[in-house]
Scaffold this motif. Structure first.
Motif: not given
Lengths: 121, 772
Positions: B662-666, B767-768
Motif C-alpha cells: 500500500s503506497v499512500r493508501g493505494e 516510507r515515501a
C-alpha cells in the motif's frame, strides 16, 4: 585524347546511366544536376559536347544553351538536348543554339550514335 | 528505353521518393496559394523528372501514369486550368497511387497504373479546351505522308528527333515500319546496290552558331562513296558586310553510294533543323525522285495524340510518354495547328514565351526534396569535424605510445586531458548526426489535415512553428502516428463546424497549430487547437461512473483532464469513422513513453486544447537510475520511474492473488527483481521500490539498493541478444564495468505473464521519498 562531355540532368539515375554509356565510348563525362552547375563547369573548363535536359532547377536547359552561346569558348560547341519534351513544343527562337534533340526514353545505341556523330573529329 | 539495370532502378526509386514528397508539398502549397503559379515550377519539375527517369530506367507504366499528373500540372502552370480542391484531391490521389507504384516496383511486385485516376486526370485536361477540335476526333497520323503539306524547312521543321518508340523494346508501335514503306513510295529501294543522289545544301544563317559544322557534312558524304562537290559562293557579301559567324556558302553534291537511305539522312541529322537540304535520287531513266528528309514524316509514336494518353490501358502505346505534355490542353493535338508553319504545342503556353515561368532564370527554388529517406544524409561539415577528430585521436594515441618510457606524471596528465576532450567532442558530434529537424515530421501533416477537413466537412487551417527544432531521428520517425492521432482527435472532437464557430464569434476556419521548441534539456511539441476544449463535466461524469475519481471532484482538479489518458476512456457515445479506430489516448501516451517522453494536456473550455509532448533530445543518451539487485548492477531509465519508495517491515498484502503493497493508501502490485532473476541470495534488511506505470496502472518493482543517478550512453546489445526483451541495451559505467539497461515495462509484463511464485514477501510499511 579523350573528349569531354558535360551532362546536365536533375535525375541522378539518368545522370548515372548516361555516364556509364558514354564512358564505354572512352569519353569523359562531367555530370551535373542543374543548369547553373553546368554553366559554371563550362566557364571553367574545356568541353567538346554539352548534353542537357530541359526542365531543371536553377537554370533550365534552353536558358543554359543561350548562356553557353554567350561564352566565347563555346560559341560553336555542339549541344544535344535529351528530354521528354518534343522540340515541337518550343518555338524556333527558343530552340536556337541547339544542335540536336533526343527525346527520352532513348536506348544506349542511339545515344552513342548521336553523340559520336555530333562530336568534332 | 534506357536500361532495366537494377542499379539505375535503385537510384530511380530513391529519387522518386524524394520527388513524391516534393510533389505533395507542392500540391498542398498550390491549394493554399491559388492563382499564384510561379512556385509551381518545382512541383511540375518533380513530376517531369519522375516521368523522364522512369522512362529511362525502363519503368514504362510509371512513366505513363506520371505523364497524366505532369500534363495536368502543366495545364495549371500555364494558367489554362483553374485550381480547385477537387483537382487537388484528384492529383493527391494520383500521387498516392504513383507512390504505391514506385514502392510496388521497388519491392518487386509491380502495381499497374490506375485506369480510373488516369481517366480523371484526362478529364481535367479536357476541361475548357482552348481549341475547337476535340482530341478524340484527330485522325491517325499518316505514315509516309507525301500528301501532308511540307512544313517550311527553315522555320517549321522540328529539330531532328529520335522516334522514341523505336528505342523501346516494350513499345508496341514501331514507327520504323511506316518509315520503310515511305521509302518504297519514294523509290528508295534499300537493296539496290548503288544509287546516285544529288544533294543541295544551303546552311541557314545560324547553322554555325548551333554548333553544326557544314564541312563535317561534306566530309561524311565523301565517305559514303564517290562524290563531287560544287560550291556556290554567290551569297557571300563584301568583306565589310561579312559576318564571320555566318555561313554564306551553299553546295551541290552528287554522290554515288550503296549506303542505306537511312545512312544518308543521318548525315543531315543536325543540319536539317535550319538549313535547306534537298535530296533527289537519280533514277535509271534520268528522272529524279525527291527523298524526304524526315524518316517517315511525323513519327506516329511521338505525335501528341491526346487519345493515347487518355486511354488508361497500358497497351495504349509507349509513344504517349514521349508526347509533349499536352501543354495548354489539346490544341497541340489539333492537326490544323500542327500543320502550320509554326508548331506551337499548347498555344497559350508556349506563346507566352519569355514570360513563362519555366524560362525564368532567377527565383527558382533549389533542389527538389533535399530530404533523407532510407539513407542518412549527413552534413558535410559535421563529417569533416568527425574526420578531423578521428585524426586527432590517432595522434593522441601515438603520443601515449611515446610516453611509455617517461616516468613523470605531468605529460601523462596532459595527454589524458587531451584524450578526454577529443573523446567528448567525438561523442557529441556523433550524437549530433542523429539529430534531424522536426520539419521532416511536420511536413506530412498539411496533407493529413487536408484529408481530414475533406472528410469531416470542417474547415481547418494548419500552422506550424519551430520546424527547425532538431530532434533524435528515431523520435522523429516514431512520433508521426501519435501526432496524426492527436490531429485527428482535434478535427474530430475539438473543432466545431463552421456554423457553430461563427455562432460563437470565432473565425470560420478552425485552427490547429503545431509548435516545436526547446524546454530546458527537452524538446516540447505542442498540438494546439482553438476548438471547444475538454468537456470537464462529461469527463467527471464518466470518470465517477467508472470509479476512476471520487464523486464530487472539482472540475478544476488536475486529475480530471488526465482521465482522458485512461485506457478505453471516451466521452463520446457516437464514435466517428476517423477517430473510432479503437486507439485511445492511452496508446498515444504509451508510445510516447516508449520514446522516454511524456504527454500532457491543457485545456480551456471554449478556447481550445493543447497536447504537449515532452521528449528527450536524443535516444542515444539516457538519464538513468543505477540500482543493485542480488549483486548485479542495472541501469533503469529514469523516465520509467515515477517514484522511489523504501520498503521495510514485514506485512505483505495480497490482492487478486498477487503481492501488493500500500503506497499512500493505494494498493500497488509489486514485482520482485530478485524473483525475475531467480536469485536466492540473502535478502537485505531494507529494499527499495521503484514505482512505474504499466498499462495505466501503477506497479512497483523491488530492488535491493539504489546506487544513484547516471547518464548513460546506450549501446545496443547486438543481434545475438535480440530476444532479451527485459534489457533494452547496455552501457559502460564510469568505472569501466558494463551494466545492462533494464526495461521496467518489459520486466513487469514478463512477470505478469509468468506469474511465478514470489520469493520474498515485502512489507507494507512504506516510507515515501521522492528522488527527483
Amino acid at each position: 585524347m579523350s573528349k569531354t562531355i558535360v551532362h546536365a540532368d536533375d535525375s541522378a539515375a539518368v545522370r548515372r546511366w548516361v555516364a556509364e554509356q558514354l564512358n564505354d565510348l572512352n569519353l569523359k563525362v562531367v555530370s551535373v544536376s542543374d543548369g547553373e552547375a553546368a554553366l559554371s563547369v563550362l566557364r571553367e573548363s574545356p568541353c567538346d559536347l554539352l548534353l542537357t535536359d530541359l526542365e531543371m532547377p536553377n537554370l533550365d536547359g534552353l536558358a543554359l544553351v543561350s548562356a553557353v552561346r554567350e561564352l566565347p569558348a563555346h560559341r560553336f560547341l555542339p549541344v544535344l538536348v535529351l528530354s521528354c519534351r518534343h522540340p515541337s513544343e518550343f518555338e524556333a527562337h527558343r530552340r536556337r543554339g541547339v544542335t540536336g534533340w533526343m527525346v527520352k526514353p532513348i536506348d544506349a545505341e542511339h545515344l552513342c550514335r548521336w553523340v559520336r556523330r555530333v562530336l568534332p573529329e | 528505353m534506357g536500361s532495366s539495370d537494377d542499379r539505375f532502378r535503385e537510384m530511380f526509386f530513391e529519387e522518386a521518393r524524394e520527388h513524391l514528397i516534393s510533389l505533395e508539398e507542392g500540391l498542398m502549397d498550390l491549394e493554399r496559394r491559388q492563382g499564384d503559379h510561379a512556385h509551381l515550377d518545382k512541383t511540375f519539375r518533380a513530376a517531369h523528372t519522375i516521368k523522364g527517369a522512369a522512362a529511362m530506367v525502363g519503368l514504362e507504366p510509371i512513366a505513363r501514369f506520371t505523364h497524366g499528373i505532369e500534363a495536368v500540372l502543366e495545364k495549371i502552370r500555364t494558367g489554362s486550368l483553374a485550381v480547385d480542391s477537387d483537382i487537388i484531391t484528384t492529383l493527391l490521389e494520383s500521387l498516392d497511387h504513383l507512390a504505391a507504384m514506385v514502392e510496388g516496383y521497388a519491392a518487386g511486385s509491380p502495381v499497374p497504373g490506375s485506369g480510373d485516376l488516369s481517366q480523371r486526370l484526362g478529364d481535367l485536361l479536357r476541361v475548357t479546351p482552348p481549341g475547337p477540335a476535340p482530341a478524340s476526333s484527330r485522325p491517325a497520323p499518316e505514315a509516309g505522308g507525301p500528301s501532308r503539306p511540307e512544313p517550311d524547312s527553315v522555320t517549321g521543321r522540328p529539330a531532328p528527333t529520335i522516334p522514341a518508340p523505336t528505342e523501346s523494346p516494350l513499345g508496341p508501335p514501331q514507327p520504323a515500319a511506316p518509315a520503310a514503306s515511305s521509302d518504297d513510295a519514294t523509290g528508295l529501294q534499300p537493296d539496290s546496290p548503288s544509287s546516285s543522289y544529288q544533294i543541295k545544301l544551303s546552311p541557314g544563317p545560324d547553322t554555325l552558331r548551333r554548333g553544326v559544322n557544314p564541312l563535317g557534312v561534306l566530309d561524311e558524304l565523301r565517305e559514303l562513296g564517290e562524290s563531287t562537290v560544287t560550291t556556290d559562293p554567290q551569297a557571300v557579301p563584301l568583306l565589310d558586310e561579312l559576318d564571320p559567324e555566318r555561313c554564306y556558302l551553299s553546295w551541290t553534291i552528287t554522290v554515288r553510294t550503296d549506303a542505306e537511305p537511312e545512312r544518308l539522312r543521318d548525315v543531315f541529322l543536325f543540319v536539317s533543323e535550319d538549313s535547306n537540304v534537298h535530296i533527289e535520287r537519280r533514277l535509271v531513266d534520268g528522272t529524279s525522285v525527291p527523298v524526304p528528309l524526315d524518316s517517315g514524316d511525323q513519327q506516329p509514336g511521338i505525335t501528341p495524340t491526346a487519345a493515347d494518353f487518355l486511354a488508361p490501358s497500358p497497351e495504349s502505346g509507349a509513344g504517349s510518354i514521349a508526347a509533349p505534355a499536352l501543354a495548354g490542353g489539346l490544341a497541340a493535338a489539333d492537326p490544323s495547328t500542327f500543320n502550320g508553319a509554326r508548331t506551337v504545342a499548347g498555344g497559350p503556353a508556349a506563346a507566352a514565351g519569355p514570360s513563362r515561368p519555366g524560362t525564368q532564370v532567377g527565383g527558382l527554388s533549389p533542389f527538389p526534396g533535399a530530404r533523407p529517406h532510407a539513407r542518412i544524409r549527413v552534413d558535410a561539415l559535421q563529417l569533416d569535424d568527425l574526420v578531423g577528430l578521428a585524426g586527432e585521436l590517432a595522434v593522441l594515441s601515438d603520443n601515449l605510445q611515446g610516453l611509455r618510457e617517461i616516468s613523470g606524471l605531468v605529460p601523462w596528465l596532459h595527454a589524458l586531458e587531451a584524450l578526454q576532450r577529443v573523446s567528448r567532442q567525438i561523442r557529441d558530434t556523433t550524437l549530433d548526426l542523429r539529430m534531424v529537424p522536426v520539419d521532416e515530421l511536420f511536413s506530412r501533416f498539411p496533407r493529413v489535415a487536408r484529408d481530414l477537413a475533406d472528410r469531416s466537412g470542417k474547415e481547418i487551417e494548419l500552422r506550424m512553428i519551430g520546424q527547425e527544432t532538431r530532434l533524435d531521428r528515431t523520435i522523429v520517425e516514431r512520433l508521426g502516428d501519435p501526432m496524426v492521432h492527436l490531429i485527428r482527435n482535434a478535427v474530430d472532437h475539438a473543432l466545431e463546424t463552421p456554423q457553430e464557430r461563427l455562432a460563437q464569434g470565432k473565425p470560420r476556419m478552425g485552427r490547429i497549430t503545431l509548435i516545436a521548441g526547446h524546454e530546458g534539456d527537452r524538446v516540447a511539441i505542442r498540438v494546439e487547437d482553438d476548438g471547444r476544449g475538454l468537456d470537464r463535466e462529461k469527463i467527471i461524469k464518466k470518470g465517477t461512473a467508472r470509479g476512476l475519481i471520487p464523486a464530487g471532484v472539482s472540475p478544476d482538479d488536475p486529475r480530471v483532464v488526465s482521465l482522458i489518458f485512461e485506457p478505453g476512456f471516451s466521452t463520446r457515445d457516437d464514435v466517428s469513422e476517423m477517430s473510432g479506430r479503437g486507439v485511445g489516448l492511452d496508446v498515444v501516451r504509451d508510445s510516447v513513453r516508449g520514446l522516454r517522453g511524456s504527454l500532457s494536456v491543457e485545456s480551456t473550455p471554449g478556447k481550445g486544447t493543447s497536447f504537449i509532448f515532452r521528449l528527450p533530445l536524443t535516444l542515444a543518451l539516457i538519464d538513468g537510475l543505477l540500482v543493485e539487485t542480488a549483486g548485479g548492477q542495472f541501469v533503469v531509465p529514469l523516465a520509467q520511474v515515477e517514484e522511489c519508495v523504501s520498503l521495510n517491515g514485514t506485512s505483505p498484502a495480497l490482492a487478486k492473488e498477487r503481492p501488493c503493497v500500500s503506497v499512500r493508501g493505494e494498493l500497488v502490485p509489486i514485482v520482485s527483481l530478485r524473483s525475475v532473476f531467480r536469485s536466492n541470495g540473502p535478502l537485505p534488511a531494507r529494499q527499495e521500490l521503484l514505482l512505474t506505470r504499466h498499462a495505466g496502472q501503477r506497479v512497483g518493482v523491488t530492488v535491493d539498493r539504489l546506487v544513484g543517478r547516471v547518464q548513460a550512453v546506450i549501446q545496443s546489445l547486438g543481434e545475438g541478444l535480440h530476444g532479451l526483451s527485459r534489457f533494452s541495451g547496455a552501457t559502460i559505467l564510469g568505472d569501466g564495468s558494463v551494466s545492462l539497461i533494464l526495461d521496467l515495462s518489459a520486466v513487469v509484463t514478463e512477470s505478469l505473464v509468468a506469474n511465478h511464485s514470489v520469493h520474498t514477501m515485502p512489507s507494507g510499511g512504506v516510507r515515501a521519498e521522492s528522488l527527483r
